[in-house]
Scaffold this motif. Structure first.
Motif, mmCIF file in Angstrom:
data_model
loop_
_atom_site.group_PDB
_atom_site.id
_atom_site.type_symbol
_atom_site.label_atom_id
_atom_site.label_comp_id
_atom_site.label_asym_id
_atom_site.label_seq_id
_atom_site.Cartn_x
_atom_site.Cartn_y
_atom_site.Cartn_z
ATOM 1 N N UNK A 179 0.841 -1.189 0.000
ATOM 2 C CA UNK A 179 0.000 0.000 0.000
ATOM 3 C C UNK A 179 0.876 1.237 0.000
ATOM 4 N N UNK A 180 0.556 2.184 -0.875
ATOM 5 C CA UNK A 180 1.294 3.443 -0.937
ATOM 6 C C UNK A 180 0.666 4.429 0.041
ATOM 7 N N UNK A 181 1.485 4.971 0.934
ATOM 8 C CA UNK A 181 1.024 5.948 1.921
ATOM 9 C C UNK A 181 1.596 7.313 1.543
ATOM 10 N N UNK A 182 0.737 8.238 1.174
ATOM 11 C CA UNK A 182 1.196 9.555 0.737
ATOM 12 C C UNK A 182 0.954 10.588 1.829
ATOM 13 N N UNK A 183 2.014 11.299 2.205
ATOM 14 C CA UNK A 183 1.908 12.364 3.208
ATOM 15 C C UNK A 183 2.307 11.893 4.590
#
Length: 322
Positions: free
Chosen positions: A104-108
């Motif tokens: 999963x890509x976690x942005x921020x």
């Protein structure tokens, strides 16, 4: 006439005419031109004795008639939801063979911090972290302390790897005094990989960009196992924080950090890359290089490289333990 609303809505004109029909017992068919939705929703019906007059359906009967299709639709959606849940719920326990479904890509930073906090609070076995650099800020250590105490409360143990300069960081020292000693082990290494956090050997977090504002949450068992193996190699090379760093040769007046820098210089690493891998600033790195040149009486950087090899300060055949 086109009406600007759906077939389950009443416009203001329709409400006015329906109220009038209820009050007077009926309205003229000609009046319906302004609100055709009244007939579409079966709120009026023709007078059997006079085709030019429309009689109102009682509101209670109209409401029951209008709610019937909505009720059927709700029941159908409930049935469909139940059927989907019954079909797919058992499959949630089946591990996926597609690694993309386990990353999963976690942005921020807010999301990254939130996921890390929630995962730490749920940990029951072990949290492994590798943190590059030596500048441990008060804010990051306070956040780390909260996560550590939450994990320890559920029975987890902690292992941290930092780079050697972190030994002299007051924020890390304060952190160490506030975490139970029997639940925490800390080692430092000369060089380390990028930031790595592993929780219960089931989930790992790694940076996804140079700014570390995007992260990958990894739950694929094979990938997590590989990252644990990388961590264990680093751990075996580390020096416990309770022990002094390995001493350099008595023939040379250089520190362990300078000896590590010398090894990288002989490999042809640039000042910027040396500083990054050592977890220090470029300015500090160059100050150490200047001291090396003075200690070995080198006249240039090229001369320094030759003297480093000749002096035995750098073992070119192996990479000694940090």
């Amino acid at each position: 006439m086109t009406h600007p609303h759906g077939d389950r809505e009443l416009c203001d004109e329709a409400l006015r005419l329906y109220s009038e029909a209820l009050r007077d017992g009926g309205i003229s068919r000609d009046a319906l031109t302004a609100a055709p939705c009244l007939m579409g929703m079966a709120l009026l019906h023709p007078d059997p004795m006079d085709a030019s007059v429309l009689r109102p359906v009682p509101p209670s009967a109209a409401l029951a008639h209008l709610l019937l299709p909505i009720t059927r639709e709700i029941h159908e959606r409930v049935r469909l939801t139940t059927a989907l849940a019954d079909s797919l719920a058992p499959l949630t326990a089946v591990p996926s063979g597609d690694p993309n479904l386990s990353i999963t890509v976690l942005e921020g930073m807010p999301l990254i911090v939130s996921v890390l906090s929630e995962s730490s609070a749920a940990a029951t076995s072990e949290i492994l972290t590798a943190q590059p650099g030596g500048n441990r800020t008060k804010t990051s250590m306070e956040q780390g302390l909260r996560n550590a105490l939450a994990a320890i409360e559920r029975g987890a143990r902690l292992r941290h790897i930092y780079q050697h300069p972190a030994r002299y960081n007051p924020n890390l020292k304060d952190y160490m005094t506030r975490v139970p000693a029997d639940r925490l082990e800390v080692r430092t290494v000369e060089q380390t990989v990028e930031r790595l956090i592993i929780i219960d050997r089931e989930m790992a977090l790694i940076p996804a960009d140079a700014e570390r504002t995007t992260a990958l949450e990894i739950r694929h068992p094979a990938l997590v196992t590989y990252l644990v193996q990388v961590y264990d190699v680093l751990w075996a090379q580390g020096t416990p924080l309770t022990e002094h760093l390995p001493a350099t040769s008595p023939r040379t007046q250089v520190t362990p950090v300078q000896q590590s820098i010398a090894r990288l210089l002989v490999e042809g690493t640039t000042d910027e890359a040396v500083a990054r891998r050592m977890g220090i600033s470029v300015r500090t790195c160059r100050a150490h290089i200047a001291k090396l040149m003075h200690a070995l009486n080198a006249s240039s950087r090229t001369h320094l490289g030759a003297l480093l090899v000749q002096s035995g300060l750098v073992n070119t055949g192996a990479n000694p333990r940090s």
